[in-house]
Design a protein around this motif. Structure first.
Motif, PDB file in Angstrom:
ATOM      1  N   MET A   1       0.844  -1.175   0.000  1.00 50.89           N
ATOM      2  CA  MET A   1       0.000   0.000   0.000  1.00 50.89           C
ATOM      3  C   MET A   1       0.894   1.244   0.000  1.00 50.89           C
ATOM      4  SD  MET A   1      -2.623   1.530   2.871  1.00 50.89           S
ATOM      5  CE  MET A   1      -3.765   0.201   2.876  1.00 50.89           C
ATOM      6  N   GLN A   2       0.556   2.193  -0.856  1.00 49.75           N
ATOM      7  CA  GLN A   2       1.306   3.437  -0.938  1.00 49.75           C
ATOM      8  C   GLN A   2       0.910   4.339   0.227  1.00 49.75           C
ATOM      9  OE1 GLN A   2       1.271   5.113  -4.813  1.00 49.75           O
ATOM     10  NE2 GLN A   2       1.887   7.126  -4.105  1.00 49.75           N
ATOM     11  N   GLU A   3       1.911   4.888   0.943  1.00 54.39           N
ATOM     12  CA  GLU A   3       1.639   5.701   2.121  1.00 54.39           C
ATOM     13  C   GLU A   3       1.750   7.191   1.870  1.00 54.39           C
ATOM     14  OE1 GLU A   3       3.631   4.373   5.617  1.00 54.39           O
ATOM     15  OE2 GLU A   3       3.255   2.286   5.157  1.00 54.39           O
ATOM     16  N   VAL A   4       2.255   7.597   0.731  1.00 51.39           N
ATOM     17  CA  VAL A   4       2.348   9.015   0.381  1.00 51.39           C
ATOM     18  C   VAL A   4       1.772   9.201  -1.017  1.00 51.39           C
ATOM     19  CG1 VAL A   4       4.366   9.446   1.832  1.00 51.39           C
ATOM     20  CG2 VAL A   4       4.687   8.766  -0.532  1.00 51.39           C
ATOM     21  N   TRP A   5       1.453  10.440  -1.332  1.00 56.23           N
ATOM     22  CA  TRP A   5       0.933  10.739  -2.655  1.00 56.23           C
ATOM     23  C   TRP A   5       2.012  10.468  -3.704  1.00 56.23           C
ATOM     24  CZ3 TRP A   5      -3.978  12.538  -3.980  1.00 56.23           C
ATOM     25  CH2 TRP A   5      -4.827  12.763  -2.897  1.00 56.23           C
ATOM     26  N   ALA A   6       1.577  10.109  -4.883  1.00 55.48           N
ATOM     27  CA  ALA A   6       2.493   9.839  -5.987  1.00 55.48           C
ATOM     28  C   ALA A   6       3.306  11.088  -6.325  1.00 55.48           C
ATOM     29  CB  ALA A   6       1.714   9.379  -7.211  1.00 55.48           C
ATOM     30  N   GLU A   7       4.523  10.881  -6.785  1.00 53.63           N
ATOM     31  CA  GLU A   7       5.411  11.982  -7.140  1.00 53.63           C
ATOM     32  C   GLU A   7       4.776  12.894  -8.186  1.00 53.63           C
ATOM     33  OE1 GLU A   7       9.691  12.334  -9.280  1.00 53.63           O
ATOM     34  OE2 GLU A   7       9.547  10.888  -7.642  1.00 53.63           O
ATOM     35  N   GLU A   8       3.964  12.326  -9.077  1.00 56.88           N
ATOM     36  CA  GLU A   8       3.317  13.107 -10.128  1.00 56.88           C
ATOM     37  C   GLU A   8       2.209  14.012  -9.581  1.00 56.88           C
ATOM     38  OE1 GLU A   8       3.391   9.686 -10.217  1.00 56.88           O
ATOM     39  OE2 GLU A   8       5.129   9.477 -11.502  1.00 56.88           O
ATOM     40  N   LEU A   9       1.745  13.722  -8.364  1.00 55.45           N
ATOM     41  CA  LEU A   9       0.684  14.516  -7.740  1.00 55.45           C
ATOM     42  C   LEU A   9       1.057  14.727  -6.267  1.00 55.45           C
ATOM     43  CD1 LEU A   9      -2.167  15.778  -8.138  1.00 55.45           C
ATOM     44  CD2 LEU A   9      -3.098  13.589  -7.372  1.00 55.45           C
ATOM     45  N   PRO A  10       2.016  15.618  -6.000  1.00 54.80           N
ATOM     46  CA  PRO A  10       2.543  15.783  -4.640  1.00 54.80           C
ATOM     47  C   PRO A  10       1.607  16.620  -3.755  1.00 54.80           C
ATOM     48  CG  PRO A  10       3.655  17.283  -6.128  1.00 54.80           C
ATOM     49  CD  PRO A  10       2.710  16.451  -6.963  1.00 54.80           C
ATOM     50  N   VAL A  11       0.514  16.042  -3.352  1.00 53.39           N
ATOM     51  CA  VAL A  11      -0.495  16.740  -2.559  1.00 53.39           C
ATOM     52  C   VAL A  11      -0.038  16.857  -1.109  1.00 53.39           C
ATOM     53  CG1 VAL A  11      -2.869  16.628  -1.711  1.00 53.39           C
ATOM     54  CG2 VAL A  11      -2.355  15.982  -4.072  1.00 53.39           C
ATOM     55  N   ALA A  12      -0.105  18.061  -0.565  1.00 53.76           N
ATOM     56  CA  ALA A  12       0.290  18.305   0.824  1.00 53.76           C
ATOM     57  C   ALA A  12      -0.915  18.345   1.751  1.00 53.76           C
ATOM     58  CB  ALA A  12       1.051  19.614   0.925  1.00 53.76           C
ATOM     59  N   GLN A  13      -2.102  18.634   1.199  1.00 51.42           N
ATOM     60  CA  GLN A  13      -3.307  18.752   2.018  1.00 51.42           C
ATOM     61  C   GLN A  13      -4.525  18.525   1.143  1.00 51.42           C
ATOM     62  OE1 GLN A  13      -3.459  22.157   4.675  1.00 51.42           O
ATOM     63  NE2 GLN A  13      -5.611  22.454   4.225  1.00 51.42           N
ATOM     64  N   VAL A  14      -5.573  17.958   1.719  1.00 50.36           N
ATOM     65  CA  VAL A  14      -6.839  17.775   1.013  1.00 50.36           C
ATOM     66  C   VAL A  14      -7.912  18.529   1.795  1.00 50.36           C
ATOM     67  CG1 VAL A  14      -8.604  16.117   0.305  1.00 50.36           C
ATOM     68  CG2 VAL A  14      -6.184  15.520   0.103  1.00 50.36           C
ATOM     69  N   ARG A  15      -8.663  19.371   1.103  1.00 47.92           N
ATOM     70  CA  ARG A  15      -9.758  20.092   1.724  1.00 47.92           C
ATOM     71  C   ARG A  15     -10.974  19.970   0.816  1.00 47.92           C
ATOM     72  NH1 ARG A  15      -8.642  25.906   3.789  1.00 47.92           N
ATOM     73  NH2 ARG A  15      -7.674  24.663   5.410  1.00 47.92           N
ATOM     74  N   ILE A  16     -12.065  19.508   1.374  1.00 51.06           N
ATOM     75  CA  ILE A  16     -13.331  19.434   0.653  1.00 51.06           C
ATOM     76  C   ILE A  16     -14.158  20.621   1.115  1.00 51.06           C
ATOM     77  CG2 ILE A  16     -15.427  18.086   0.280  1.00 51.06           C
ATOM     78  CD1 ILE A  16     -13.651  15.583   0.932  1.00 51.06           C
ATOM     79  N   ALA A  17     -14.568  21.466   0.176  1.00 55.87           N
ATOM     80  CA  ALA A  17     -15.275  22.692   0.528  1.00 55.87           C
ATOM     81  C   ALA A  17     -16.654  22.703  -0.117  1.00 55.87           C
ATOM     82  CB  ALA A  17     -14.472  23.900   0.068  1.00 55.87           C
TER      83      ALA A  17
END
Length: 141
Positions: A1-17
């Motif tokens: 299981m991948q524990e960090v975001w993929a290098e192609e999508l380096p997401v630091a935070q997710v916010r649903i608004a």
């Protein structure tokens, strides 16, 4: 299981608004009723006509943001299949959350999709009619 975001999508935070016309009621629903350690992490007032709050778990980069415009929300009501699904490993905790939400006026509702009920999940509408699903973690998949 991948524990960090993929290098192609380096997401630091997710916010649903999403917008609301019931900012105080929504804050009460998610912070007091839902509990689970969710806290009011921040907010703002009178920002180009908007007030808003951010709700989440302290120290985690996943937030819910709710905004309210001084002239009201232009958005239509959600469908019964607009869902925020939380997978919770402890059935007793789910039962406590359901009881707490019911005690402040938010009882369980019949899910639109029978899949959720068949998996033992509980569906509850927030003050705006958006649906929250409390799913036993054993039902993942």
């Amino acid at each position: 299981m991948q524990e960090v975001w993929a290098e192609e999508l380096p997401v630091a935070q997710v916010r649903i608004a999403r917008p609301t016309d019931k900012l105080l009621e929504v804050a009460r629903f998610y912070c007091q009723g839902l509990g689970l350690g969710l806290r009011l992490l921040g907010g703002f007032e009178s920002h180009s006509g908007y007030d808003g709050i951010m709700v989440g778990l302290p120290g985690f980069p996943y937030h819910l943001e709710f905004t309210q415009h001084e002239h009201g929300s232009p958005c239509p009501a959600p469908t019964k299949d607009n869902l925020l699904v939380l997978y919770i490993p402890d059935q007793q905790r789910i039962n406590l959350i359901v009881a707490r939400l019911e005690s402040i006026g938010y009882p369980a509702v019949e899910p639109e999709n029978p899949y959720w009920k068949a998996k033992g999940a509980i569906t509850i509408e927030d003050p705006d009619g958006w649906r929250l699903v409390l799913m036993p973690a054993r039902g993942i998949g």
